[in-house]
Design an enzyme around this catalytic site. Structure first.
Site, PDB file in Angstrom:
ATOM      1  CB  SER A  80      -0.945  -0.010   1.206  1.00  0.00           C
ATOM      2  OG  SER A  80      -0.241  -0.329   2.375  1.00  0.00           O
ATOM      3  CG  HIS A 123      -2.543  -0.383  -3.538  1.00  0.00           C
ATOM      4  ND1 HIS A 123      -2.839   0.919  -3.216  1.00  0.00           N
ATOM      5  CD2 HIS A 123      -2.795  -1.111  -2.416  1.00  0.00           C
ATOM      6  CE1 HIS A 123      -3.249   0.976  -1.966  1.00  0.00           C
ATOM      7  NE2 HIS A 123      -3.237  -0.231  -1.466  1.00  0.00           N
ATOM      8  CD  GLU A 182      -3.102   3.781  -5.896  1.00  0.00           C
ATOM      9  OE1 GLU A 182      -2.827   4.971  -6.080  1.00  0.00           O
ATOM     10  OE2 GLU A 182      -2.840   3.185  -4.826  1.00  0.00           O
ATOM     11  CG  ASN A 203      -3.001   4.036   0.949  1.00  0.00           C
ATOM     12  OD1 ASN A 203      -4.179   4.159   1.244  1.00  0.00           O
ATOM     13  ND2 ASN A 203      -2.434   2.864   0.770  1.00  0.00           N
TER      14      ASN A 203
HETATM   15  N1  CAA Z   1     -15.946  -8.808   1.214  1.00  0.00           N
HETATM   16  C1  CAA Z   1     -16.745  -9.007   0.171  1.00  0.00           C
HETATM   17  N2  CAA Z   1     -17.911  -8.349  -0.026  1.00  0.00           N
HETATM   18  C2  CAA Z   1     -18.276  -7.465   0.916  1.00  0.00           C
HETATM   19  C3  CAA Z   1     -17.496  -7.218   2.061  1.00  0.00           C
HETATM   20  C4  CAA Z   1     -16.285  -7.950   2.203  1.00  0.00           C
HETATM   21  N3  CAA Z   1     -15.457  -7.774   3.222  1.00  0.00           N
HETATM   22  N4  CAA Z   1     -18.125  -6.280   2.815  1.00  0.00           N
HETATM   23  C5  CAA Z   1     -19.240  -5.956   2.161  1.00  0.00           C
HETATM   24  N5  CAA Z   1     -19.339  -6.643   1.018  1.00  0.00           N
HETATM   25  C6  CAA Z   1     -20.372  -6.537  -0.007  1.00  0.00           C
HETATM   26  C7  CAA Z   1     -21.689  -7.002   0.526  1.00  0.00           C
HETATM   27  O1  CAA Z   1     -21.863  -8.374   0.276  1.00  0.00           O
HETATM   28  C8  CAA Z   1     -22.693  -6.171  -0.240  1.00  0.00           C
HETATM   29  O2  CAA Z   1     -22.949  -6.735  -1.503  1.00  0.00           O
HETATM   30  P1  CAA Z   1     -24.456  -7.136  -1.871  1.00  0.00           P
HETATM   31  O3  CAA Z   1     -25.290  -5.920  -1.632  1.00  0.00           O
HETATM   32  O4  CAA Z   1     -24.381  -7.529  -3.299  1.00  0.00           O
HETATM   33  O5  CAA Z   1     -24.755  -8.226  -0.925  1.00  0.00           O
HETATM   34  C9  CAA Z   1     -21.969  -4.863  -0.530  1.00  0.00           C
HETATM   35  O6  CAA Z   1     -20.573  -5.132  -0.305  1.00  0.00           O
HETATM   36  C10 CAA Z   1     -22.432  -3.782   0.397  1.00  0.00           C
HETATM   37  O7  CAA Z   1     -22.280  -4.247   1.711  1.00  0.00           O
HETATM   38  P2  CAA Z   1     -23.171  -3.785   2.941  1.00  0.00           P
HETATM   39  O8  CAA Z   1     -24.556  -3.456   2.465  1.00  0.00           O
HETATM   40  O9  CAA Z   1     -23.041  -4.790   4.023  1.00  0.00           O
HETATM   41  O10 CAA Z   1     -22.449  -2.511   3.543  1.00  0.00           O
HETATM   42  P3  CAA Z   1     -22.127  -1.118   2.896  1.00  0.00           P
HETATM   43  O11 CAA Z   1     -23.192  -0.649   2.000  1.00  0.00           O
HETATM   44  O12 CAA Z   1     -21.691  -0.287   4.037  1.00  0.00           O
HETATM   45  O13 CAA Z   1     -20.855  -1.406   1.978  1.00  0.00           O
HETATM   46  C11 CAA Z   1     -18.529  -1.264   1.824  1.00  0.00           C
HETATM   47  C12 CAA Z   1     -19.684  -1.928   2.500  1.00  0.00           C
HETATM   48  C13 CAA Z   1     -18.523  -1.594   0.326  1.00  0.00           C
HETATM   49  C14 CAA Z   1     -17.277  -1.828   2.464  1.00  0.00           C
HETATM   50  C15 CAA Z   1     -18.646   0.284   1.989  1.00  0.00           C
HETATM   51  O14 CAA Z   1     -18.844   0.590   3.333  1.00  0.00           O
HETATM   52  C16 CAA Z   1     -17.464   1.042   1.491  1.00  0.00           C
HETATM   53  O15 CAA Z   1     -17.330   1.304   0.312  1.00  0.00           O
HETATM   54  N6  CAA Z   1     -16.562   1.444   2.408  1.00  0.00           N
HETATM   55  C17 CAA Z   1     -15.330   2.139   2.086  1.00  0.00           C
HETATM   56  C18 CAA Z   1     -14.327   1.148   1.577  1.00  0.00           C
HETATM   57  C19 CAA Z   1     -13.023   1.791   1.270  1.00  0.00           C
HETATM   58  O16 CAA Z   1     -12.831   2.997   1.344  1.00  0.00           O
HETATM   59  N7  CAA Z   1     -12.049   0.960   0.910  1.00  0.00           N
HETATM   60  C20 CAA Z   1     -10.720   1.417   0.668  1.00  0.00           C
HETATM   61  C21 CAA Z   1      -9.935   1.169   1.903  1.00  0.00           C
HETATM   62  S1  CAA Z   1      -8.303   1.759   1.707  1.00  0.00           S
HETATM   63  C22 CAA Z   1      -7.483   0.530   0.974  1.00  0.00           C
HETATM   64  O17 CAA Z   1      -7.952  -0.559   0.780  1.00  0.00           O
HETATM   65  C23 CAA Z   1      -6.123   0.873   0.553  1.00  0.00           C
HETATM   66  C24 CAA Z   1      -5.060   0.678   1.525  1.00  0.00           C
HETATM   67  O18 CAA Z   1      -3.940   0.366   1.103  1.00  0.00           O
HETATM   68  C25 CAA Z   1      -5.188   0.975   2.957  1.00  0.00           C
END
Ligand code: CAA
Length: 283
Positions: free
Chosen positions: A119, A140, A152, A190
């Site tokens: 990351s 990434h 990325e 990031n």
């Molecule tokens: N794995 C697989 N699928 C998942 C999951 C997981 N861990 N968590 C949620 N989902 C799926 C669910 O199954 C659901 O799909 P369906 O509707 O088809 O069933 C969908 O995602 C939406 O889930 P929820 O309704 O339970 O919850 P939500 O609407 O809050 O969505 C989320 C969950 C997609 C995680 C959303 O909260 C989100 O987009 N959060 C921000 C995520 C983000 O910013 N990620 C980047 C992190 S930084 C990074 O990764 C880089 C790094 O290097 C640090």
């Protein structure tokens, strides 16, 4: 170059997600972890998510079985000897990654591309540890991998255009949108996201607002799907701190200094969702 078989190293949250999307896209995948328990947990999570996808009628039972049939596991890096692409997703520690890449360079076939899901660690430095720096690249993924569309694709100084094109096409085959990024601390995602989270932590540290209220401001005021402190717990506070430290050291600019509260939580072992406590408490 035709990529048929992929090894994913590290069966944690990111590695198992990457293995799942690769197997779903039709690639043969070896999920590797030296810890057998982690491997079992990672495979179990993949099966659970595929079962959920069947229940939601996004895939059918045959798709699930075919995906699982393409997925094998191994606790030894020797299994990379017939792979065309290796995607490393171990912990964000340069010494650990260096050891993995040096071993892979000896074991993986000469044509194989070695990608890292780091990351924030420099791709150029990782590539320089191998005898094939032109075939080393950053790939990434975002968490949760099966849901998030972005990859990325980070070019180290010596990454070849052929390697870049191959990885870009793989990302598209996985149903993702690749973005070309050059090798600078934190890349793009990031460099922007983690200082925003760090600022949210300062806001709590300075008593400007509560954890819940900071999250509410960003959710309702900016339409973010989750607030920055929830997201920090979700990413892991140790990872957030490690990335802030890479930015701070890499740019030498005090604007990237990690918040003391973040450091304190990490020292206490409050690493977020994975340890049951971070800015929030989890069951
Ligand atoms: N794995 C697989 N699928 C998942 C999951 C997981 N861990 N968590 C949620 N989902 C799926 C669910 O199954 C659901 O799909 P369906 O509707 O088809 O069933 C969908 O995602 C939406 O889930 P929820 O309704 O339970 O919850 P939500 O609407 O809050 O969505 C989320 C969950 C997609 C995680 C959303 O909260 C989100 O987009 N959060 C921000 C995520 C983000 O910013 N990620 C980047 C992190 S930084 C990074 O990764 C880089 C790094 O290097 C640090």
């Amino acid at each position: 170059m035709a990529i048929k078989k992929i090894m994913v190293i590290g069966a944690g949250q990111m590695g198992s997600g990457i293995a799942q999307v690769c197997a779903q896209a039709g690639f043969h995948v070896v999920l590797n972890d030296m810890n057998e328990a982690a491997l079992e947990k990672g495979l179990g999570n993949i099966e659970k998510l595929l079962t959920r996808a069947v229940e939601k009628e996004r895939i059918n039972e045959e798709d699930k079985e075919a995906t699982l049939a393409r997925l094998t596991s191994s606790s030894s890096l020797e299994a990379s000897s017939d792979c065309d692409l290796v995607i490393e997703a171990v912990i964000e520690n340069m010494d650990v990654k260096a050891s993995v890449f040096q071993q892979l360079d000896e074991i993986a076939p000469a044509h194989a591309i070695l990608a890292t899901n780091t990351s924030s660690l420099p791709i150029t430095d990782i590539a320089a540890l191998t005898k094939r720096p032109e075939q080393v690249i950053g790939m990434h993924f975002m968490n949760p991998v099966p849901v998030m569309k972005l990859v990325e694709v980070i070019k180290g100084l010596q990454t070849s255009e052929e390697t870049y094109e191959t990885i870009r096409n793989i990302a598209i085959n996985l149903g993702k949108t690749p973005v070309e990024v050059n090798d600078f601390p934190g890349f793009v995602a990031n460099r922007i996201l983690i200082p925003m989270i760090n600022e949210a932590i300062y806001t709590v540290y300075e008593g400007v607002a509560s954890v819940e209220d900071v999250d509410t401001v960003m959710k309702l005021g900016m339409n973010h799907p989750m607030g920055p402190l929830t997201l920090a717990d979700f990413i892991g506070l140790d990872t957030v701190l490690a990335i802030m430290e890479v930015l701070h050291e890499g740019f030498g600019d005090s604007k990237y200094r990690p918040c003391p509260l973040l450091k304190k939580y990490v020292k206490a072992g409050w690493l977020g969702k994975k340890t049951g406590r971070g800015f929030y408490q989890y069951d």
